[in-house]
Design a protein around this motif. Structure first.
Motif, PDB file in Angstrom:
ATOM      1  N   SER A 193       7.500  22.313 -12.033  1.00 50.78           N
ATOM      2  CA  SER A 193       7.327  21.131 -11.173  1.00 50.78           C
ATOM      3  C   SER A 193       6.549  20.039 -11.884  1.00 50.78           C
ATOM      4  CB  SER A 193       6.591  21.525  -9.881  1.00 50.78           C
ATOM      5  OG  SER A 193       7.361  22.403  -9.094  1.00 50.78           O
ATOM      6  N   ASP A 194       6.776  18.784 -11.443  1.00 54.39           N
ATOM      7  CA  ASP A 194       6.068  17.606 -11.961  1.00 54.39           C
ATOM      8  C   ASP A 194       5.218  17.044 -10.815  1.00 54.39           C
ATOM      9  OD1 ASP A 194       7.632  17.878 -14.344  1.00 54.39           O
ATOM     10  OD2 ASP A 194       9.271  16.810 -13.334  1.00 54.39           O
ATOM     11  N   PRO A 195       4.068  17.632 -10.550  1.00 54.23           N
ATOM     12  CA  PRO A 195       3.321  17.308  -9.318  1.00 54.23           C
ATOM     13  C   PRO A 195       2.497  16.016  -9.381  1.00 54.23           C
ATOM     14  CG  PRO A 195       2.178  18.982 -10.574  1.00 54.23           C
ATOM     15  CD  PRO A 195       3.463  18.740 -11.297  1.00 54.23           C
ATOM     16  N   PHE A 196       2.408  15.378  -8.216  1.00 53.48           N
ATOM     17  CA  PHE A 196       1.444  14.296  -8.005  1.00 53.48           C
ATOM     18  C   PHE A 196       0.889  14.448  -6.597  1.00 53.48           C
ATOM     19  CE2 PHE A 196       5.405  12.420  -6.480  1.00 53.48           C
ATOM     20  CZ  PHE A 196       5.028  11.694  -5.350  1.00 53.48           C
ATOM     21  N   LEU A 197      -0.291  13.881  -6.394  1.00 46.72           N
ATOM     22  CA  LEU A 197      -1.021  14.051  -5.127  1.00 46.72           C
ATOM     23  C   LEU A 197      -1.189  12.708  -4.418  1.00 46.72           C
ATOM     24  CD1 LEU A 197      -2.976  15.796  -3.245  1.00 46.72           C
ATOM     25  CD2 LEU A 197      -4.808  15.058  -4.791  1.00 46.72           C
ATOM     26  N   GLU A 198      -0.988  12.707  -3.098  1.00 50.31           N
ATOM     27  CA  GLU A 198      -1.259  11.529  -2.268  1.00 50.31           C
ATOM     28  C   GLU A 198      -2.329  11.891  -1.239  1.00 50.31           C
ATOM     29  OE1 GLU A 198       2.723   8.810  -2.111  1.00 50.31           O
ATOM     30  OE2 GLU A 198       2.668  10.535  -0.753  1.00 50.31           O
ATOM     31  N   ILE A 199      -3.303  10.982  -1.074  1.00 48.29           N
ATOM     32  CA  ILE A 199      -4.385  11.180  -0.103  1.00 48.29           C
ATOM     33  C   ILE A 199      -4.258  10.128   0.990  1.00 48.29           C
ATOM     34  CG2 ILE A 199      -6.884  11.305   0.225  1.00 48.29           C
ATOM     35  CD1 ILE A 199      -7.105  11.899  -2.773  1.00 48.29           C
ATOM     36  N   GLY A 238     -16.050   4.857   6.348  1.00 48.35           N
ATOM     37  CA  GLY A 238     -17.481   5.098   6.476  1.00 48.35           C
ATOM     38  C   GLY A 238     -17.844   6.298   7.329  1.00 48.35           C
ATOM     39  N   ASP A 239     -16.834   7.043   7.772  1.00 46.58           N
ATOM     40  CA  ASP A 239     -17.076   8.205   8.630  1.00 46.58           C
ATOM     41  C   ASP A 239     -16.803   9.477   7.825  1.00 46.58           C
ATOM     42  OD1 ASP A 239     -17.231  10.176  10.514  1.00 46.58           O
ATOM     43  OD2 ASP A 239     -15.473   9.523  11.678  1.00 46.58           O
ATOM     44  N   PRO A 240     -17.824  10.192   7.403  1.00 43.77           N
ATOM     45  CA  PRO A 240     -17.617  11.381   6.568  1.00 43.77           C
ATOM     46  C   PRO A 240     -16.874  12.507   7.263  1.00 43.77           C
ATOM     47  CG  PRO A 240     -19.902  11.214   7.266  1.00 43.77           C
ATOM     48  CD  PRO A 240     -19.259   9.929   7.664  1.00 43.77           C
ATOM     49  N   ASP A 241     -16.781  12.454   8.601  1.00 46.35           N
ATOM     50  CA  ASP A 241     -16.076  13.501   9.337  1.00 46.35           C
ATOM     51  C   ASP A 241     -14.625  13.148   9.645  1.00 46.35           C
ATOM     52  OD1 ASP A 241     -18.219  15.420   9.603  1.00 46.35           O
ATOM     53  OD2 ASP A 241     -19.166  13.995  10.977  1.00 46.35           O
ATOM     54  N   ARG A 242     -14.163  11.977   9.201  1.00 51.72           N
ATOM     55  CA  ARG A 242     -12.770  11.579   9.448  1.00 51.72           C
ATOM     56  C   ARG A 242     -11.823  12.468   8.637  1.00 51.72           C
ATOM     57  NH1 ARG A 242     -10.439   7.173  11.606  1.00 51.72           N
ATOM     58  NH2 ARG A 242     -12.501   6.175  11.771  1.00 51.72           N
ATOM     59  N   ARG A 243     -10.735  12.895   9.274  1.00 48.93           N
ATOM     60  CA  ARG A 243      -9.811  13.794   8.605  1.00 48.93           C
ATOM     61  C   ARG A 243      -9.020  13.067   7.517  1.00 48.93           C
ATOM     62  NH1 ARG A 243     -11.600  18.545   9.065  1.00 48.93           N
ATOM     63  NH2 ARG A 243      -9.598  19.266   8.243  1.00 48.93           N
ATOM     64  N   LEU A 244      -8.841  13.740   6.416  1.00 43.46           N
ATOM     65  CA  LEU A 244      -8.050  13.262   5.294  1.00 43.46           C
ATOM     66  C   LEU A 244      -6.901  14.245   5.060  1.00 43.46           C
ATOM     67  CD1 LEU A 244     -10.970  12.417   2.832  1.00 43.46           C
ATOM     68  CD2 LEU A 244      -9.790  10.835   4.381  1.00 43.46           C
ATOM     69  N   LYS A 245      -5.698  13.697   4.853  1.00 40.19           N
ATOM     70  CA  LYS A 245      -4.543  14.552   4.567  1.00 40.19           C
ATOM     71  C   LYS A 245      -4.163  14.405   3.099  1.00 40.19           C
ATOM     72  CE  LYS A 245      -1.009  14.860   7.401  1.00 40.19           C
ATOM     73  NZ  LYS A 245       0.262  14.516   8.107  1.00 40.19           N
ATOM     74  N   CYS A 246      -4.020  15.513   2.419  1.00 37.61           N
ATOM     75  CA  CYS A 246      -3.644  15.505   1.011  1.00 37.61           C
ATOM     76  C   CYS A 246      -2.297  16.210   0.863  1.00 37.61           C
ATOM     77  CB  CYS A 246      -4.706  16.219   0.169  1.00 37.61           C
ATOM     78  SG  CYS A 246      -6.353  15.484   0.307  1.00 37.61           S
ATOM     79  N   ILE A 247      -1.336  15.511   0.256  1.00 42.51           N
ATOM     80  CA  ILE A 247       0.013  16.047   0.105  1.00 42.51           C
ATOM     81  C   ILE A 247       0.383  16.102  -1.373  1.00 42.51           C
ATOM     82  CG2 ILE A 247       2.446  15.824   0.754  1.00 42.51           C
ATOM     83  CD1 ILE A 247       1.603  14.156   3.125  1.00 42.51           C
ATOM     84  N   VAL A 248       0.920  17.208  -1.796  1.00 44.80           N
ATOM     85  CA  VAL A 248       1.372  17.373  -3.177  1.00 44.80           C
ATOM     86  C   VAL A 248       2.900  17.328  -3.195  1.00 44.80           C
ATOM     87  CG1 VAL A 248       1.368  18.851  -5.208  1.00 44.80           C
ATOM     88  CG2 VAL A 248      -0.667  18.726  -3.753  1.00 44.80           C
ATOM     89  N   TRP A 249       3.447  16.538  -4.098  1.00 39.93           N
ATOM     90  CA  TRP A 249       4.893  16.356  -4.244  1.00 39.93           C
ATOM     91  C   TRP A 249       5.321  16.725  -5.658  1.00 39.93           C
ATOM     92  CZ3 TRP A 249       7.579  14.684   0.063  1.00 39.93           C
ATOM     93  CH2 TRP A 249       6.840  14.075   1.080  1.00 39.93           C
ATOM     94  N   ASP A 250       6.571  17.138  -5.764  1.00 42.41           N
ATOM     95  CA  ASP A 250       7.210  17.331  -7.064  1.00 42.41           C
ATOM     96  C   ASP A 250       8.045  16.084  -7.334  1.00 42.41           C
ATOM     97  OD1 ASP A 250       8.437  18.255  -9.384  1.00 42.41           O
ATOM     98  OD2 ASP A 250      10.049  19.262  -8.263  1.00 42.41           O
ATOM     99  N   TRP A 251       7.648  15.323  -8.347  1.00 42.20           N
ATOM    100  CA  TRP A 251       8.292  14.047  -8.655  1.00 42.20           C
ATOM    101  C   TRP A 251       9.710  14.233  -9.169  1.00 42.20           C
ATOM    102  CZ3 TRP A 251      10.100  12.031 -13.353  1.00 42.20           C
ATOM    103  CH2 TRP A 251      10.398  10.651 -13.340  1.00 42.20           C
TER     104      TRP A 251
END
Length: 546
Positions: A193-199, A238-251
């Motif tokens: 795979s050729d991975p990249f990450l999106e936040i 500015g909110d440290p408790d805000r949810r972040l979604k991280c997705i990994v893709w195969d380019w």
């Protein structure tokens, strides 16, 4: 799939021939506006996305890049450009444009979209796909601005561009993040795979905003992506408790990327235990503007006899076919700034010190379009036209009383306070040729207005002695009413136009408007009123690859 983050913090901060003359005068005043260096109020981050981009070659998809240009002294200069997203018609760019924001200036921006092939990065060989022009004020006042992309000849196609603004205040922290992954799924048949990450940041309205897209690591199931820096405001509001979604893709080179996996986290979890520390963001001018607060701009013009007969070329109200008088120069210079922060672009315009038809009694707060039920004019050019149309119908008289017009605007501002929201802030521009004759009443009116969402700008036109007017400007001391009551806030700015006679009108606008942002913040903070929350703060972002 295992993705491991690491972080380290550091601190950083405008009927025929007559109408043509009116337009020429308006443009003459407007076109002299330039860009001046001054202390930056704040910095703004601009996020860009496009839709429906078509390539000149119908058989392939474009490789689009957006170039940001800024106008200075009539010329366009490149400021920055996004990354190139290969084989994509609906790109969402990870690259942010960071620009200095000046409320008191007209900052003209141009976004150009070019198709840059993989064999070169030069614009001379690239295909021009369209452009959009606007002002930075228009973007921040709407928070999200979407417009059609115009091609050569200013023809609009089906493609569009969206620009989202976020303030980057001097109090924001930056964080440096680095991600790596182990044992990712292999999505390719003949190679790894050729991975990249999106936040993505998860917003309060359930939409998600792309924060960062990493580079592609080719042929690797355990990639270590390059570290990157991002403001805490951009990352999690500015909110440290805000949810972040991280997705990994195969380019994939055709733009159809394969999903590998995703996880959610928070900035707090990424940094580890915070031990009770909190990240606080001070409410700023842009917080209120981006939250939907409108600047309600009103102009009041002095029509007293001391201005001279408008038919005489020596009169301060003389209308030269192509050369704007001082009243027009000041009106356009200040109005051009304020109009970007008023969504309907309808501005009340009044006159004082004249005898008005039909009875020709003296009035100190008459609508210059002679429509007392609706004194609003369409745009700054509408105010200019109403001003020129009313001049032949008036009898210039006196005295120079400005308390009535301050009280009129203060009445509207007082009604606004009942909402207990940061919805409308009023700016009254008074253009006068002499020292006012109702100083006591004016002081009383200003003290009252200092408790309201309102600022007063007074521009002295002509060569009169304005020394007595300086007392209205609280810079040299505290203004008090005749009864001794002090102003709650310093809301008045007075300047003589002659100080800027040999400079661009933009210099005048900068001088009289520079204090407005702090006056807005002081009022709302003093009342404990937080910025409104926009119901549609951000566009839901679709994941699109590099």
């Amino acid at each position: 799939m295992s993705v491991e983050p690491s972080s380290s913090e550091f601190t950083k901060r405008r009927v025929g021939r007559r109408m043509k003359k009116m337009s020429n005068i308006y443009e003459s005043a407007a076109n002299t506006l330039g860009i001046f260096n001054s202390p930056c109020l704040t910095k703004v981050e601009l996020r860009v996305a496009c839709k429906g981009i078509s390539d000149r070659d119908a058989l392939s998809k474009p490789d689009p890049c957006v170039i940001l240009k800024m106008q200075s002294h009539g010329q366009w200069f490149e400021v920055d450009r996004t990354e190139v997203i290969r084989t994509c018609i609906n790109p969402v760019y990870s690259k942010l444009f960071t620009v200095d924001f000046y409320f008191e200036e007209v900052q003209r921006l141009r976004f150009e979209v070019h198709d840059i092939s993989s064999t070169h990065n030069g614009l001379k060989e690239a295909d021009f796909l369209g452009s959009m022009e606007c002002t930075l004020g228009q973007i921040v006042s709407q928070r999200k601005l979407s417009k059609s992309l115009l091609k050569h000849g200013n023809t609009a196609g089906k493609s569009s561009i969206t620009v989202i603004a976020e303030e980057l205040s001097g109090n924001d922290d930056y964080v440096e993040l680095a991600f790596n992954a182990r044992k990712l799924d292999d999505k390719d048949f003949f190679s790894k795979s050729d991975p990249f990450l999106e936040i993505f940041r998860m917003n309060d309205d359930a939409t998600q905003q792309l924060v960062h897209r990493t580079e592609v690591v080719m042929n690797n199931l355990s990639p270590a992506w390059k570290s990157f820096k991002v403001s805490v405001n951009s990352l999690c509001s500015g909110d440290p408790d805000r949810r972040l979604k991280c997705i990994v893709w195969d380019w994939d080179s055709n733009g159809k990327h394969d999903f590998i996996g995703e996880f959610t986290s928070t900035f707090k979890e990424m940094r580890g235990a915070m031990e009770g520390k909190q990240i606080h963001k001070m409410h700023s001018f842009l917080d209120y503007i981006m939250g939907g607060c409108q600047i309600q701009f009103t102009v009041a013009i002095d029509f007293t006899a001391s201005n001279g007969d408008p038919r005489n070329s020596c009169s301060l109200h003389y209308i030269h076919p192509y050369q704007p008088n001082e009243y027009l120069k000041a009106l356009v210079a200040v109005g051009e700034i304020c109009q970007d922060y008023d969504s309907d672009k309808m501005f009340p315009a009044f006159g004082f010190g004249a005898r008005i038809p039909p009875e020709y009694t003296v009035s100190h707060d008459f609508a210059i379009n002679f429509n007392e039920d609706n004194p609003e004019c369409a745009g700054i050019q509408g105010v200019v036209e109403a001003y020129q149309s009313c001049l032949p119908k008036l009898q210039l008289y006196g005295p120079t009383n400005i308390a009535p017009i301050i009280q009129k605007v203060a009445k509207s501002a007082s009604e606004e306070t009942n909402t207990k929201e940061a919805s409308q802030y009023f700016i009254l521009l008074i253009l006068t040729d002499g020292v006012i004759t109702d100083m006591a009443d004016t002081r009383e009116a200003i003290v009252h207005a200092s408790h309201l969402p309102m600022s007063v700008i007074i521009v002295g036109v002509g060569n009169a002695d304005f020394s007595d007017m300086q007392m209205l400007d609280g810079d040299d001391g505290i203004l008090r009413s005749p009864k001794g009551e002090p102003v709650l806030r310093d809301i008045v700015q007075f300047v003589p136009f002659r100080n800027f006679k040999h400079a661009s009108p933009a210099a005048l606008a900068k001088s009289v408007l520079a204090e407005v942002p702090n006056q807005v913040v002081d009022y709302y903070n003093g009342k404990g009123i937080k910025p409104k929350c926009s119901s549609e703060m951000y566009e839901s972002s679709r994941t699109l690859a590099p």
